[in-house]
Design a protein around this motif. Structure first.
Motif, short mmCIF file in Angstrom:
data_model
loop_
_atom_site.label_atom_id
_atom_site.label_comp_id
_atom_site.label_asym_id
_atom_site.label_seq_id
_atom_site.Cartn_x
_atom_site.Cartn_y
_atom_site.Cartn_z
N ARG A 52 1.01 -1.21 -0.21
CA ARG A 52 -0.10 0.05 0.16
C ARG A 52 0.94 0.82 0.29
NH1 ARG A 52 -3.16 2.92 4.06
NH2 ARG A 52 -4.61 3.47 3.25
N PRO A 240 -7.51 2.33 -3.99
CA PRO A 240 -6.83 1.29 -3.83
C PRO A 240 -7.09 -0.22 -3.70
CG PRO A 240 -6.74 2.36 -1.45
CD PRO A 240 -7.27 3.63 -3.04
N LEU A 245 -5.99 -3.38 -1.63
CA LEU A 245 -5.71 -2.89 -0.31
C LEU A 245 -6.89 -2.06 0.51
CD1 LEU A 245 -2.10 -1.14 -2.46
CD2 LEU A 245 -2.39 -3.58 -1.46
#
Length: 463
Positions: A52, A240, A245
Motif C-alpha cells: 500500500r 487502493p 489494498l
C-alpha cells in the motif's frame, strides 16, 4: 558435603541449550537450528515498505510529475506570446497577446467550475489522463496555427483542460491517502505547482534566449506532457481498493450519525452545494482565499517593480523576484509535516503568524522603495515562504476533509474560482495604480486574509 561440582557449574555459568547434549538429542539440535535459520530468512525477506505504501509513493510521484508537465505547457504557451509578437510570419501584436490572455483567463474559470464536478463523477484518474492528453494535443496545435482567431480558440480550449488537472489531483489524493497525512501530501503537490512554474520559466525562457523558435519550445513542452500522460496511464489507479489494498482512513465527522462515513457520501450535487453554502467555514475560507490570491498575484509584477524602483536590468530584476518562488518551495518542504503534527490551536497560531510576517514584508516593500537589491531578495524570499503555506494547505485539506471523497474536487474548484476572480481583478487594476497605491492595496488584502483565515481556523469544520 561435596560442593566442588556446584562450584564448578557456577564458575562456568549457564550453558546454552543447544550445547546440552545430555538433555536434547542431536536431531533436536538440528531441528532447532533449522527453525532459527528459517526465522532469520523470513525477517530478511520482509519488505521495508508495504504494498500500500509503495503504491502511495508511486501515485504521489506520478501526480507530481503529471501536474508539473501541465504547468510546463501552460508556461510555455504564455511565454511564447511574447516571442510571437516578434515573429515576422505572424501579424501578432501586443494587443493581440493581451486579448488571447484575457480569453484564456475566462476559459480557465469556466474550466474550474466544470472540472470539479466532472472529476467527482468520472474519477480522478480518467480526468487526469484526459487532461494530459488534451494538453498535449492543443499545445501542439497552438504551435501550428497562424491566425489570431485560431490562437484564441485553441488557447481557450487548452486552458479549460489545464484547469482540470488540480481537481483531478485532489480527488486522487483524497482517495489514496489517510486524512492524517493530508497536510504533507498536499504540501508536496503544491510544490509541483510552485517548482513547475519556477523551473518552466527559467528553462523555457532560457531556451528562447538561446535562439530556439517559440514553436519548438511548445513541442518540447508537449513531448514532456506526452511522456507523463503515458506514465499516468500505466500507474494511476482510481483507488487502493481496486488493487485489493486497504482503503484510506478518514476521521469520523461530528455532524454525521452514520458512524465513520461522510455526510455527503450519498448526497447529490445540489445537496452538496447547499451543504457547502450553509457552512460559515466555507465562506470564511473562500473570502480568505480571494484576498490571499490577490497577494500571491503580486509575484507577477515584482520584476517590473524592481526594474522601476531599484533601476535594475530586466534580467537582474527577474532574478531578485524569483526568490519568491524559491521561498515558497522551501516553505512547502516542511510546512505540510508541521501542519499534520500540530493541533487546531497550534495551527491557528502557525498560520496567523505566517500571514503576520507576510504583512510585515509587504510593509517593508511599501515603505522602503529604495531598498537594496540583496535585502529586497531576502524580503521577497520570506514573503514567498510565509504566504504560500496559508494559501495552499488549508484550502486543500479542508476540501478533502469537508467535501469527502465524493465531492472534494467540486469544493476545491469552487474555492479556486474565488481566488481566480481576485487574480483577474488584480491583473486589471495593477497597471493603472501607482506603486504606492498598489502596495497599500496589497497590505490591506493581506490583513483581511489574516482575519478571515483566522476566523476559519476557529470554526469546527476546520479542526
Amino acid at each position: 558435603m561435596d560442593f566442588s561440582k556446584d562450584t564448578e557449574l557456577d564458575a562456568k555459568g549457564p550453558e546454552h541449550p543447544l550445547l546440552l547434549s545430555s538433555q536434547d538429542s542431536g536431531r533436536d539440535d538440528l531441528d532447532r537450528l533449522k527453525i532459527r535459520d528459517g526465522e532469520l530468512k523470513t525477517r530478511r525477506r520482509k519488505p521495508f515498505l508495504t504494498p500500500r505504501v509503495r503504491w502511495q509513493v508511486a501515485i504521489f510521484c506520478c501526480l507530481f510529475l503529471g501536474y508539473f508537465s501541465i504547468i510546463l505547457c501552460r508556461v510555455g504557451t504564455e511565454v511564447s506570446l511574447a516571442a510571437m509578437t516578434d515573429d515576422k510570419q505572424l501579424e501578432f501584436t501586443k494587443f493581440d497577446a493581451g486579448t488571447v490572455l484575457a480569453y484564456g483567463n475566462g476559459a480557465y474559470i469556466v474550466g474550474k467550475m466544470l472540472s470539479g464536478a466532472v472529476a467527482d463523477v468520472f474519477g480522478g484518474r480518467r480526468v487526469m489522463i484526459s487532461a494530459l492528453t488534451a494538453v498535449v494535443v492543443f499545445t501542439s496545435l497552438f504551435a501550428n496555427v497562424y491566425t489570431k482567431l485560431f490562437f484564441i480558440g485553441i488557447f481557450m480550449i487548452n486552458k479549460i483542460f489545464m484547469s482540470s488537472g488540480w481537481p483531478a489531483l485532489t480527488k486522487l489524493v483524497c482517495v489514496w491517502f489517510d486524512e492524517e497525512h493530508y497536510g504533507k501530501v498536499f504540501s508536496g503537490m503544491s510544490m509541483s505547482s510552485r517548482s513547475g512554474g519556477l523551473a518552466s520559466t527559467f528553462l523555457l525562457g532560457g531556451l528562447l534566449s538561446a535562439g530556439l523558435h517559440w514553436r519548438v519550445i511548445l513541442y518540447i513542452a508537449a513531448t514532456v506532457a506526452l511522456c507523463m500522460m503515458l506514465l499516468s496511464a500505466c500507474i494511476l489507479r482510481e483507488s487502493p481498493v481496486e488493487l485489493g489494498l486497504q482503503a484510506s482512513i478518514k476521521k469520523p465527522k461530528d455532524d454525521f450519525e452514520g458512524g465513520n462515513g461522510h455526510p455527503l457520501d450519498k448526497a447529490g450535487l445540489t445537496e452538496a452545494l447547499f451543504y457547502f453554502a450553509r457552512s460559515p467555514a466555507f465562506w470564511c475560507l473562500g473570502i480568505a482565499n480571494l484576498f490571499l490570491t490577490g497577494c500571491m498575484e503580486m509575484q507577477s509584477i515584482l520584476p517590473l517593480y524592481f526594474k522601476d524602483s531599484l533601476h535594475l536590468s530586466p534580467g537582474h530584476a527577474t532574478l531578485v523576484a524569483s526568490s519568491f518562488q524559491a521561498g515558497a518551495v522551501a516553505s512547502l518542504l516542511i510546512s505540510g509535516i508541521v501542519y499534520d503534527h500540530i493541533g487546531p490551536r497550534a495551527r491557528f497560531l502557525f498560520l496567523t503568524c505566517l500571514l503576520a510576517i507576510s504583512t510585515g514584508c509587504l510593509v517593508i516593500l511599501w515603505r522602503v522603495p529604495n531598498i537594496e537589491a540583496s535585502l529586497a531578495g531576502v524580503v521577497v524570499f520570506v514573503l514567498g515562504a510565509t504566504i504560500s503555506t496559508p494559501y495552499y494547505i488549508p484550502g486543500g485539506v479542508f476540501s478533502m476533509s469537508f467535501g469527502g471523497e465524493r465531492y472534494c474536487s467540486t469544493l476545491v474548484s469552487i474555492l479556486d474560482v474565488f481566488g481566480y476572480c481576485a487574480s483577474i481583478a488584480m491583473d486589471t487594476i495593477m497597471g493603472s495604480m501607482t506603486w504606492h497605491d498598489l502596495f497599500t492595496a496589497q497590505v490591506m488584502s493581506c490583513v483581511l486574509a489574516l482575519v478571515f483565515l483566522g476566523v476559519f481556523m476557529g470554526t469546527k469544520a476546520a479542526r
